[in-house]
Design an enzyme around this catalytic site. Structure first.
Site, short mmCIF file in Angstrom:
data_model
loop_
_atom_site.label_atom_id
_atom_site.label_comp_id
_atom_site.label_asym_id
_atom_site.label_seq_id
_atom_site.Cartn_x
_atom_site.Cartn_y
_atom_site.Cartn_z
CB CYS A 32 38.87 33.23 43.90
SG CYS A 32 37.16 32.73 44.13
CG HIS A 48 40.17 37.80 43.98
ND1 HIS A 48 39.60 36.62 44.37
CD2 HIS A 48 40.16 38.59 45.09
CE1 HIS A 48 39.24 36.67 45.63
NE2 HIS A 48 39.58 37.86 46.09
CA CA Z 1 36.87 30.69 42.56
#
Ligand code: CA
Length: 467
Positions: free
Chosen positions: A86, A146
Site C-alpha cells: 500500500c 498511509h
Molecule cells: Ca493495498
C-alpha cells in the site's frame, strides 16, 4: 490541438452517455477547455485483485458501478502499480515518481536509515493535491492516507505529514495502513476529520467515506475540484454488515463472502458518487479514475488475481497488475480496451494535462501523459520500460518480456507474458535477458535506500519502539 483530435476520436467512437445534457460541455472548436477546468475524481481501492471486477470477468460479485467507468471510458489490461504493497504504491500515485528515487520503497515502519528521518512522504515532495491546489482547485482526501503522520504506538504524531499539510483542503479518514470498518466505540482511535481525532463514527466505514464524498460534491460542485477517495476496502480486516453479506448467499467461504460484501459496499458508494456527478451535470467535465493500489491476497483478504500468478507483497503479476479504468465523457472514447503497459505513475501527469496545467521538466516526473497514446496520436507505447524493486525482489517489464528476481539468492527469470501470462514457463533468451538486466542496473543507480521500513538492518529505530 491534441484535445481537438480527442473530441474527434470520441465522437467517432460514439462515446456512451448516461446523463442527459451537461452545463459544462466543452466544445472542441472554440478552445474553451482551459477556461473550464475539468474536475479530477481519483478512486483508489485497497488490495483489490485483478480478478475481482465484473469487467474482468468476475461473476461471483457484481461491480456494476466500477464496470460502468470502464464501459464509459477506457479499461487497461496491462496497468501496473509501482509496488505490491500500500504505502509505496501511494507515494508514486501522489508524486508521479518512482518511490525508490525518494527513499519511500517500503511501507512506513519502525526502522530508520537516519535518526532524524520523518516517517512519511518527504516534505520536499509535492503531492498531486499540491499541484491542483496551486492551480486553484478545491482538494479533498477521504479514506486511507498511509503517507505519514501515523501514531506508531508513540503518540508523537507529526502533523506536517498529515493530508492537510500535503495539499488537501479537506480530510476524513485515517492515517494508518488499515483500520476497523466497524469501530462504534472508537477503540482504535484512528478516525479523523481534518487534523483531529473524532469521537465516534456510526456508519460502516466504507459508507462513511461515501457519505463524505457526496457531501463534498454538494458543497463544491460549482468549482474545479480534485477529489481523491482512497477507500480502505477491500483491505483486511474482513468486516461487513449483514445487510451487505446477505447479498452473497451463493458464496460459501465465509471470508470470501465478507470480502464480496466489502467490495459490494465500495461499488455501491462509487455508484452514489457517480450519480451525484451526473446530478450536477459534471460528467463531461470530470476525469474519473478507478484503480487498485496492489493485488489481492487470496489467503488473507480473499481477493483473487487470476489468471495472474502471485499476490500482494510479490512482484509476480498478481501483486502489481491491477484493475485500472478511466472515463471522461466527451473527451475519451467509450468501451475501449487499451493493452500497452501503463502505470499509476501516469495518473498525475495525465490529470494535470487534462487540466491544462504545465508539467515542468524540473519536477522529474517518471509518469507520462496518457492522452496522446489513448487518442492514437502517438502509436508508441507510453512506457517501453517499467521497473520494480521491493525489499529483495526486483522486476522489469520490456515489451512483452518480464524479468523477475524473487530473492537475493535466486537468479532472475525471464518470462514472455504474451504466451505465458501466468509466469510459469521460464524463457532462455540471453540477448533479451542481458538487455533487461543492464537496463535495470541503470535504473537502480537512481534509487536510494529506503528512509524507513521494516528492515531490521537499519541502525536506528523510532525512539521507544520495542518489538
Ligand atoms: Ca493495498
Amino acid at each position: 490541438m491534441l484535445r481537438r483530435q480527442f473530441m474527434k476520436f470520441g465522437v467517432a467512437a460514439g462515446f456512451l452517455t448516461s446523463c442527459a445534457g451537461s452545463k459544462n460541455l466543452i466544445k472542441s472548436e472554440n478552445n474553451q477547455i482551459n477556461k473550464i477546468k475539468p474536475n479530477i475524481l481519483l478512486i483508489f481501492a485497497d488490495d483489490l485483485g485483478y480478478a475481482d471486477v465484473g469487467y474482468h470477468g468476475c461473476k461471483e460479485i457484481p461491480t456494476p458501478n466500477i464496470d460502468a467507468i470502464a464501459k464509459n471510458g477506457i479499461s487497461f489490461t496491462d496497468a501496473y502499480v509501482t509496488a505490491p504493497v500500500c504505502g509505496p504504491s501511494r507515494v508514486a500515485l501522489m508524486t508521479g515518481k518512482y518511490q525508490q528515487f525518494i527513499g519511500c520503497g517500503s511501507n512506513i515502519g519502525p526502522y530508520l536509515r537516519t535518526p532524524d528521518v520523518k516517517l512519511g512522504l518527504p516534505l520536499e515532495e509535492k503531492t498531486m493535491a499540491d499541484r491542483f491546489k496551486e492551480a486553484g482547485y478545491k482538494t479533498a482526501c477521504f479514506g486511507k492516507w498511509h503517507l505519514g503522520g501515523e501514531d506508531f504506538d508513540l503518540n508523537q504524531q507529526d502533523k506536517s505529514l498529515f493530508p492537510l499539510n500535503r495539499g488537501f483542503d479537506d480530510f476524513f479518514g485515517f492515517l494508518e495502513g488499515a483500520a476497523l470498518y466497524n469501530d462504534l466505540t472508537n477503540r482504535e482511535k484512528k478516525y479523523m476529520r481534518g487534523n483531529e481525532r473524532i469521537e465516534r463514527e456510526e456508519e460502516y466505514y466504507t459508507d462513511a467515506i461515501g457519505r463524505e464524498a457526496l457531501d463534498f460534491l454538494d458543497r463544491n460542485h460549482d468549482k474545479p475540484f480534485f477529489l481523491y477517495i482512497p477507500f480502505n476496502a477491500v483491505h483486511a480486516p474482513l468486516q461487513a454488515p449483514e445487510k451487505y453479506r446477505k447479498k452473497f448467499p451463493h458464496i460459501i467461504n465465509k471470508r470470501r463472502k465478507k470480502m464480496a460484501a466489502m467490495l459490494y459496499a465500495m461499488d455501491l458508494n462509487i455508484g452514489k458518487i457517480m450519480k451525484k456527478i451526473c446530478k450536477y451535470k459534471l460528467e463531461e467535465n470530470t476525469l474519473v479514475f478507478f484503480i487498485s493500489d496492489n493485488g489481492g491476497k487470496p489467503n488473507d483478504n480473499y481477493s483473487y488475481n487470476t489468471p495472474l500468478r502471485g499476490e500482494k507483497t510479490t512482484l509476480w503479476e498478481g501483486g502489481i497488475r491491477v484493475p485500472f479504468c478511466m472515463q471522461w465523457k466527451g473527451h475519451l472514447p467509450g468501451n475501449k480496451v487499451y493493452n500497452h503497459p501503463v502505470s499509476t505513475l501516469d495518473v498525475l501527469p495525465t490529470s494535470l494535462s487534462a487540466a491544462g496545467i504545465d508539467i515542468k521538466e524540473e519536477w522529474n516526473l517518471d509518469g507520462v501523459n496518457l492522452f496522446p497514446y489513448l487518442s492514437g496520436k502517438d502509436t508508441d507505447q507510453p512506457h517501453e520500460w517499467l521497473f520494480w524493486k521491493y525489499i529483495r525482489q526486483s522486476a522489469v517489464r520490456y515489451k512483452n518480456w518480464k524479468l523477475l528476481k524473487l530473492s537475493d539468492d535466486q537468479q532472475p527469470v525471464l518470462y514472455n507474458l504474451k504466451d505465458d501470462l501466468g509466469e510459469k514457463k521460464p524463457v532462455n533468451n540471453k540477448q533479451i535477458f542481458d538487455l533487461m538486466m543492464n537496463k535495470y542496473k541503470e535504473w537502480d543507480k537512481k534509487t536510494i535506500p529506503d528512509n524507513f521500513g521494516w528492515n531490521r538492518t537499519y541502525k536506528y529505530t523510532i525512539p521507544g519502539y520495542t518489538e
